[in-house]
Design a protein around this motif. Structure first.
Motif, PDB file in Angstrom:
ATOM      1  N   GLU A 360       0.829  -1.192   0.000  1.00 39.10           N
ATOM      2  CA  GLU A 360       0.000   0.000   0.000  1.00 39.10           C
ATOM      3  C   GLU A 360       0.874   1.257   0.000  1.00 39.10           C
ATOM      4  N   PRO A 361       0.346   2.357  -0.530  1.00 34.04           N
ATOM      5  CA  PRO A 361       1.096   3.618  -0.504  1.00 34.04           C
ATOM      6  C   PRO A 361       1.500   3.993   0.920  1.00 34.04           C
ATOM      7  N   GLY A 362       2.721   4.456   1.066  1.00 32.56           N
ATOM      8  CA  GLY A 362       3.215   4.879   2.368  1.00 32.56           C
ATOM      9  C   GLY A 362       3.791   3.759   3.214  1.00 32.56           C
ATOM     10  N   ILE A 363       3.714   2.516   2.753  1.00 30.95           N
ATOM     11  CA  ILE A 363       4.246   1.380   3.492  1.00 30.95           C
ATOM     12  C   ILE A 363       5.662   1.065   3.012  1.00 30.95           C
ATOM     13  N   ASP A 364       6.570   0.858   3.944  1.00 35.81           N
ATOM     14  CA  ASP A 364       7.962   0.531   3.633  1.00 35.81           C
ATOM     15  C   ASP A 364       8.037  -0.927   3.165  1.00 35.81           C
ATOM     16  N   LYS A 365       8.413  -1.120   1.906  1.00 31.76           N
ATOM     17  CA  LYS A 365       8.471  -2.465   1.353  1.00 31.76           C
ATOM     18  C   LYS A 365       9.421  -3.367   2.130  1.00 31.76           C
ATOM     19  N   ARG A 366      10.487  -2.792   2.673  1.00 29.79           N
ATOM     20  CA  ARG A 366      11.479  -3.596   3.382  1.00 29.79           C
ATOM     21  C   ARG A 366      10.873  -4.243   4.632  1.00 29.79           C
ATOM     22  N   LYS A 367       9.892  -3.579   5.242  1.00 29.04           N
ATOM     23  CA  LYS A 367       9.274  -4.123   6.448  1.00 29.04           C
ATOM     24  C   LYS A 367       8.229  -5.191   6.138  1.00 29.04           C
ATOM     25  N   VAL A 368       7.815  -5.244   4.889  1.00 31.49           N
ATOM     26  CA  VAL A 368       6.801  -6.210   4.473  1.00 31.49           C
ATOM     27  C   VAL A 368       7.436  -7.472   3.906  1.00 31.49           C
ATOM     28  N   GLU A 369       8.587  -7.338   3.310  1.00 31.63           N
ATOM     29  CA  GLU A 369       9.210  -8.411   2.532  1.00 31.63           C
ATOM     30  C   GLU A 369       9.335  -9.728   3.306  1.00 31.63           C
ATOM     31  N   GLU A 370       9.967  -9.697   4.453  1.00 29.79           N
ATOM     32  CA  GLU A 370      10.221 -10.945   5.182  1.00 29.79           C
ATOM     33  C   GLU A 370       8.946 -11.558   5.761  1.00 29.79           C
ATOM     34  N   PRO A 371       8.082 -10.789   6.442  1.00 27.51           N
ATOM     35  CA  PRO A 371       6.842 -11.395   6.953  1.00 27.51           C
ATOM     36  C   PRO A 371       5.970 -11.980   5.847  1.00 27.51           C
ATOM     37  N   LEU A 372       5.908 -11.312   4.696  1.00 30.98           N
ATOM     38  CA  LEU A 372       5.118 -11.829   3.593  1.00 30.98           C
ATOM     39  C   LEU A 372       5.729 -13.120   3.051  1.00 30.98           C
ATOM     40  N   ARG A 373       7.048 -13.144   2.934  1.00 30.02           N
ATOM     41  CA  ARG A 373       7.713 -14.361   2.475  1.00 30.02           C
ATOM     42  C   ARG A 373       7.393 -15.528   3.405  1.00 30.02           C
TER      43      ARG A 373
END
Length: 395
Positions: A360-373
């Motif tokens: 989503e806009p405004g969300i840091d991709k780096r903080k999402v990458e590992e939990p999503l993986r």
């Protein structure tokens, strides 16, 4: 006297809703039938949908909350032997699986259908008026022959076109189902419903339970809606079990008067709301889950936008060239926020989970990458798929 309306911050309302829906507690390594049943009872129902591009809709909310559980547990509870039945199918929030103790609470709806006084299902009511003798014939055939799908009937007729172009036989068994005279004995093949007389499917102790008057049943359904939602508007509460407007407003007034629902004003909401007095109010929620389009947390899209500032629409019926995110897109819950969405497909032939994710806009991709993986790997394991094939995170 009018109850004083308390105020809730938007953050508090969001945490209450998440906790009420079963998030914020750690997943267990092993999930047994009891743990699964308690999760279903917390939610009140599981919506059924036949789309199987990933997994059928009724399996996914349990995965979101419990993690890698056995789908066979749900199958036994829903369609196992009579002594194993813990769930039954009926029209609640659309077609649904419900805890078996809900059966008495929905008999008023069955009785209204049987007398052609029910809300909705207009085509079924019209069919019943025009084809009463045929419906009686179908009822006798099921009684004599045992569990039957509409396609098994001797004189069921042919389907009229694709999708919901039902045959006369299908209309007849669905009217009997809506009136509570038959229920789902099992599902077979491509998720085809097989019907039998209700007394031959559900445990006798359930059928012997007293039938509450409609008003008390509706109050209890609203209590269960409130427990599953935590904090909700009148529409949210009504929509959960698809109650009528007049019935809901009358019962809500009674529940507020009795102190069983608390009127509240929620920051940013443009409608009055109601709080379950027993709702947990955590200071923070740490969750990680992919949410099915028909998950109770997000199935009411306006509520999803109100709580999470997340605009969500399923695009199954949208032409390919007009889709924004994909065919079967699941919001990704991380912490207390919906931080992204993932178009998912189980490529069973090649043993792969295919994922195309957006943040989503405004969300840091780096903080999402590992939990999503990690969540995608968990989902692949649950589905028995060897690999996860995903595109890089996109905006």
């Amino acid at each position: 006297m009018r109850a004083r309306r308390e105020k809730l911050s938007a953050d508090a309302a969001r945490r209450i809703a998440l906790a009420a829906s079963g998030f914020g507690t750690a997943r267990l390594q092993a999930v047994n039938a009891g743990r699964m049943q308690r999760c279903i009872e917390r939610l009140g129902l599981l919506q059924i949908d036949s789309v199987n591009v990933l997994a059928r809709a009724h399996y996914l909310p349990l995965f979101s909350r419990l993690g890698n559980y056995s789908q066979a547990l749900l199958d036994r509870a829903a369609w196992g032997r009579k002594s194993q039945r813990r769930l039954f199918e009926f029209w609640a929030h659309e077609a649904s699986l419900l805890p078996i103790d809900s059966h008495p609470l929905l008999r008023w709806r069955m009785q209204r259908a049987a007398s052609n006084a029910g809300d909705g299902k207009g085509k079924l009511h019209l069919f019943r008026k025009e084809k009463t003798a045929f419906i009686d014939e179908v009822r006798r055939e099921i009684a004599d022959r045992g569990p039957l799908a509409a396609s098994d009937l001797n004189n069921g007729g042919k389907a009229r076109g694709a999708w919901w172009g039902w045959s006369d036989g299908k209309y007849a068994v669905e009217w009997l189902f809506f009136a509570g005279e038959v229920t789902t004995a099992t599902r077979r093949g491509n998720f085809e419903r097989v019907y039998d007389l209700t007394e031959r499917v559900l445990p006798v102790e359930v059928l012997k339970r007293p039938t509450p008057v409609a008003e008390e049943a509706q109050r209890e359904l609203l209590r269960r809606s409130a427990r599953a939602l935590g904090v909700a508007t009148e529409f949210d509460l009504r929509d959960y079990f698809r109650l009528g407007v007049a019935d809901t407003k009358a019962r809500l007034a009674e529940l507020v008067e009795a102190g069983e629902l608390l009127p509240v004003t929620v920051e940013g909401w443009n409608r009055p709301a109601y709080l379950d007095p027993q709702a947990r109010m955590p200071r923070r929620v740490e969750a990680r889950a992919l949410l099915a389009p028909f998950d109770p947390l997000v199935w009411e899209r306006d509520r999803t936008h109100r709580i999470f500032d997340f605009f969500y629409r399923i695009e199954i019926y949208t032409p390919l060239n007009k889709r924004n995110y994909g065919y079967y897109v699941l919001p990704f819950l991380l912490g207390e926020r919906l931080v992204g969405r993932v178009d998912l497909k189980a490529d069973r032939a090649n043993g792969a989970l295919l994922a195309k994710a957006h943040v989503e806009p405004g969300i840091d991709k780096r903080k999402v990458e590992e939990p999503l993986r990690d969540e995608l790997r968990l989902m692949a394991d649950w589905l028995g798929l060897e690999r996860v094939i995903r595109t890089p995170l996109a905006r």
